[in-house]
Write a protein that holds these residues in place. Structure first.
Motif, PDB file in Angstrom:
ATOM      1  N   THR A   1       0.854  -1.190   0.000  1.00 36.40           N
ATOM      2  CA  THR A   1       0.000   0.000   0.000  1.00 36.40           C
ATOM      3  C   THR A   1       0.887   1.236   0.000  1.00 36.40           C
TER       4      THR A   1
ATOM      5  N   SER B   1       0.681   5.697  -0.303  1.00 38.41           N
ATOM      6  CA  SER B   1      -0.236   6.821  -0.147  1.00 38.41           C
ATOM      7  C   SER B   1       0.349   8.063  -0.791  1.00 38.41           C
TER       8      SER B   1
ATOM      9  N   ALA C   1       0.015   4.949   4.848  1.00 39.18           N
ATOM     10  CA  ALA C   1      -0.027   3.672   4.139  1.00 39.18           C
ATOM     11  C   ALA C   1       0.021   2.495   5.097  1.00 39.18           C
TER      12      ALA C   1
ATOM     13  N   GLN D   1      -2.542  -0.607   5.225  1.00 40.85           N
ATOM     14  CA  GLN D   1      -1.996  -1.930   4.943  1.00 40.85           C
ATOM     15  C   GLN D   1      -2.384  -2.915   6.029  1.00 40.85           C
TER      16      GLN D   1
ATOM     17  N   SER E   1     -11.168  -5.488  -0.501  1.00 41.96           N
ATOM     18  CA  SER E   1     -10.089  -4.731   0.135  1.00 41.96           C
ATOM     19  C   SER E   1     -10.263  -3.234  -0.104  1.00 41.96           C
TER      20      SER E   1
ATOM     21  N   MET F   1     -10.857  -0.355   2.782  1.00 41.67           N
ATOM     22  CA  MET F   1     -10.043   0.858   2.893  1.00 41.67           C
ATOM     23  C   MET F   1     -10.902   2.113   2.847  1.00 41.67           C
TER      24      MET F   1
ATOM     25  N   VAL G   1      -8.963   4.604  -4.070  1.00 43.50           N
ATOM     26  CA  VAL G   1      -8.038   3.475  -3.954  1.00 43.50           C
ATOM     27  C   VAL G   1      -7.906   2.844  -5.339  1.00 43.50           C
TER      28      VAL G   1
ATOM     29  N   GLU H   1      -0.524  -3.457  -5.721  1.00 43.07           N
ATOM     30  CA  GLU H   1      -0.187  -2.248  -4.979  1.00 43.07           C
ATOM     31  C   GLU H   1      -1.438  -1.372  -4.905  1.00 43.07           C
ATOM     32  N   PHE H   2      -1.913  -1.126  -3.678  1.00 46.04           N
ATOM     33  CA  PHE H   2      -3.067  -0.254  -3.476  1.00 46.04           C
ATOM     34  C   PHE H   2      -2.550   1.172  -3.303  1.00 46.04           C
TER      35      PHE H   2
END
Length: 807
Positions: free
Chosen positions: A292, A294, A301, A305, A324, A328, A342, A358-359
């Motif tokens: 994750t 940000s 992040a 996560q 997910s 978030m 996201v 990868e978020f």
């Protein structure tokens, strides 16, 4: 110049236009002149001082002149004269048209099309006249048009095609009447239903044809084809089938799956289709590294996560990624971060078949929900639809949340269709959400019958309304009875009590039996209230209050028999040998009517819908009822159940394990047979109702009364698998192993008789085979069982037919 209407392959038998030899000869002579005269000679032109219209009755002369477009004194060529003819004919108002120059006068002779007197349909059984009238554009008292009649015939044939009758033929015919009127008759040959004879797959290696066929909405024709309508071939359904196939593979990590083509081959007799899906499965991918990042300072992040549930090595599924993202976004709202976007960035690793996710947390556009418009809900109140949205006017707009709201609306089951779309509002940063629904019937009246070796024939009448008064409430009335019991109940459920995610339930019932052992009667009246609400993503908590009144009485045929050795027993007066009730039942019946008042709770955890594995899940429930808030009895009754299920061997075999148990504690040993756990089929198979557990048995006097136990425990292991039969039959097989026991009595109860057996803990064991049959009237289950371990006084039941339940 000829006006001739030809019939198409649909079989139109209409009017044939008249050949106009004079006009044809006129234009033929013009064409010949162009061919044989020198080029310097120009084509003949006409100038008419007047136009005469003949043959028109309904159509005004001015209307015909406007179609012709020829003015008095205007010079026209032969080609322009032909154009005038074509315009008049194309108006669709005339059966024949003739244009004849007579000196300075143009004579136009027309024959009007007749008007339609009435329209009839012949040969139709599957579709009613009222339905067919809505499909066609030809109407009584309108001008008859052969072209329109032919189009109407094609429309009717297409309606039959949509009902899987591809062999339907429609022939329009006319019957002449007086005053230039006709009757229009559509002769319909409906033909038979075009079924799907076979569904096959090419290119599948991981999942078998039978497994994939269970995914599709379309089904093969089986021996229940008269009742199962999904075996009819509908072309529109193929697109949906391809989508569900794609979703099936994607949810199992096959991200490269695609359907390369669908072949639909029609049988020579046009009564069946052979469908073949050409697929490419690709490789199965798993999650790789999950990270994750940000791009906004207020979202750390590491915090986001930490709330993720996905772990490396789990089979990839888009649903897990969506869950997910939703988690978030909810966490961001909780922290006061609006417009968080996201974005999952996926990196493919072909070497080890993993997908790194990868978020990325970023600030989305500042778009708000201006309003939510709902249309089409004639019965259902707006608030029932609105509460499926977690956003309201003025909230930040979230496309994913709108999609989920649409799914919740469809899941209500109140609507035939539910479309949710978003459009720009009064400004660029405003969005209007449109909800378009089409209502369907939500009430049902059911009649059912049953038969069992224990209770004989039974009748069940049930009325249920799932959308009571359009409020989204559920109301149920049930009246059921057999030769040995009567059951009356009313149940009510409000799923959104006070506008929140809280379910309020109310039920009242009355049960009357002639005795589980046929020698005594019971009457039980119940009244209950309950509230249930979520306490976690997968868990809910319910609280309840119950009021229960119970009475045990003797059968009217019983008399009194005083036996010094065994106390006072009630015995049947007739017959060579008296059959008596035992001391325990007599003592408990003599206590009269008793009332129980209790409060309780039930905790439920369900991972079937949100777990990492779509093929497995766990359902756990634990509840307790505490008596003593009024009433005659103080008690604590606890129950627990765990069900776990998974699918193996490419999802061909389903494995299921069930564990359950319960305990009843009462003050001063005051429990009765109606309070204790009595053996039921959902506790353990292979035995008759109340077939195991403590009993009072006096063989010489005919006493054999089930007393129930204060405790029970059971474990069940079973497997369900295909039998190799065509899946359209809906028949699968299974095996099971059950072990369990019902035991324990209060000390006061044990003191009533020295003839109690089966009171200590003693496990019984049963093995068996099952046949599952999905019928149009419901899923049935047939069990054949054999007890591996039992007691002499147990009552075994080696066969039973039940309604199958889905986990």
């Amino acid at each position: 110049m000829t006006n001739k209407i030809r019939g198409r392959q649909t079989g139109l038998i209409g009017q044939t236009g008249k050949t106009h030899h004079i006009i044809a000869a006129f234009f033929l002579s013009i064409a010949t002149a162009f061919a044989v005269l020198p080029q310097a000679v120009q084509a003949q032109n006409y100038r008419f001082t007047s136009v005469s219209i003949e043959g028109n009755k309904r159509i005004e002369t001015g209307t015909i002149l406007s179609y012709a477009g020829i003015a008095r004194g205007q010079t026209v060529s032969a080609a322009e004269l032909n154009d005038a003819y074509q315009r008049i004919l194309a108006s669709g108002l005339f059966e024949t048209v003739e244009l004849t120059p007579r000196g300075g006068t143009l004579v136009i002779v027309v024959k009007e099309y007749p008007t339609i007197n009435r329209i009839n349909f012949e040969g139709n059984k599957r579709l009613k006249d009222q339905d067919l009238e809505g499909f066609i554009e030809s109407k009584p008292r309108l001008v008859f048009s052969p072209t329109q009649a032919e189009r109407d015939a094609e429309t009717i044939a297409e309606a039959y095609n949509q009902n899987a009758r591809l062999g339907a033929r429609v022939i329009p015919k006319v019957i002449r009447r007086s005053d230039n009127r006709v009757d229009l008759v559509f002769e319909i040959f409906e033909g038979g239903v075009t079924e799907i004879e076979r569904i096959g797959f090419v290119g599948n290696r991981v999942y078998s044809d039978s497994r994939l066929r269970r995914v599709l909405e379309s089904k093969q024709a089986g021996f229940l084809r008269a009742l199962i309508k999904r075996d009819q071939f509908l072309e529109d359904r193929l697109q949906f089938d391809q989508q569900v196939l794609r979703d099936f593979y994607f949810s199992r990590g096959y991200i490269d799956f695609r359907t390369t083509g669908v072949n639909a081959e029609l049988a020579r007799e046009r009564n069946g289709y052979f469908l073949t899906f050409n697929v490419e499965e690709g490789q199965q991918f798993r999650f790789g590294e999950i990270t994750t990042t940000s791009e906004i300072p207020e979202a750390e992040a590491e915090e986001f996560q930490a709330i993720l549930r996905i772990r490396p090595g789990v089979v990839y599924s888009p649903t897990l990624v969506e869950n997910s993202i939703a988690r978030m976004e909810r966490y961001a709202i909780k922290k006061g971060i609006d417009f968080l976007r996201v974005e999952p960035r996926i990196v493919r690793n072909d070497r080890d078949l993993t997908l790194d996710v990868e978020f990325v947390l970023s600030k989305g556009p500042r778009i708000f929900v201006e309003r939510i418009d709902i249309e089409g809900n004639a019965t259902t109140l707006d608030r029932v639809v609105r509460r499926q949205f977690k956003v309201v006017e003025g909230d930040p707009f979230n496309p994913r949340e709108i999609r989920e709201s649409a799914e919740r609306i469809r899941a209500l089951g109140y609507f035939e269709k539910a479309d949710v779309t978003a459009r720009e509002g009064s400004s660029a940063n405003q969005v209007i959400v449109d909800v378009d629904v089409e209502e369907k019937t939500t009430g049902s009246l059911g009649f059912g019958g049953s038969y069992s070796t224990d209770n004989g024939f039974g009748l069940n009448v049930q009325f249920q309304e799932d959308n009571f008064l359009g409020r989204g409430q559920r109301l149920n009335f049930t009246v059921a009875g057999t030769s040995g019991s009567r059951n009356y109940s009313v149940q009510f459920l409000e799923p959104a009590f006070l506008g929140r995610d809280v379910a309020f339930s109310f039920d009242i019932g009355y049960i009357e039996t002639t005795g589980r052992n046929a020698y005594f009667n019971t009457e039980v009246a119940n009244l209950g209230f309950g509230l249930e609400f979520p306490i976690g993503e997968r868990s809910r908590l319910g609280v309840n209050y119950k009021l229960n009144a119970t009475d045990i009485s003797y059968d009217a045929n019983f008399g009194q028999d005083t036996t010094p050795a065994n106390g006072v027993r009630d015995c049947m007066e007739d017959g060579p040998a008296a059959v008596c009730l035992g001391d325990v039942i007599v003592s408990e019946a003599n206590q009269g009517r008793r009332t129980k008042s209790s409060v309780g709770y039930t905790y439920t955890f369900d991972s079937r819908l949100t777990g990492l594995n779509p093929n497995s899940g766990v359902l756990f429930s634990f509840g307790q009822d505490i008596g003593g808030l009024g009433g005659d009895v103080e008690f604590l009754k606890s129950t627990a159940k765990v069900i776990a299920q998974t699918k193996v061997l490419n999802e061909e075999v389903t494995l299921r394990a069930t564990f359950a148990g319960g305990m009843l504690n009462t003050n001063n040993g005051s429990s009765r047979v109606t309070d204790r756990f009595l053996f039921e089929r959902d506790i353990m198979r292979g035995f008759a109702p109340d077939g195991i557990g403590p009993r009072e048995v006096l063989a010489a006097e005919g006493v054999n009364d089930a007393l129930g136990g204060n405790m029970f425990v059971t474990a069940s292991l079973e497997a369900q698998f295909p039998l190799g039969l065509p899946e359209e039959y809906g028949i699968t097989g299974g095996v099971f192993y059950d072990v369990g026991s019902v035991w324990g009595l209060d000390s006061g109860t044990q003191a009533l008789s020295a003839n109690i057996v089966g009171e200590p803990f003693d496990l019984r064991q049963v093995i068996g085979v099952s046949v599952f049959w999905k019928t149009p009237v419901g899923p049935l289950r047939l069990n054949w069982s054999k007890a591996l371990k039992k007691r002499a006084f147990d009552k075994e039941q080696q066969f039973e037919l039940t309604i199958s339940t889905e986990f």
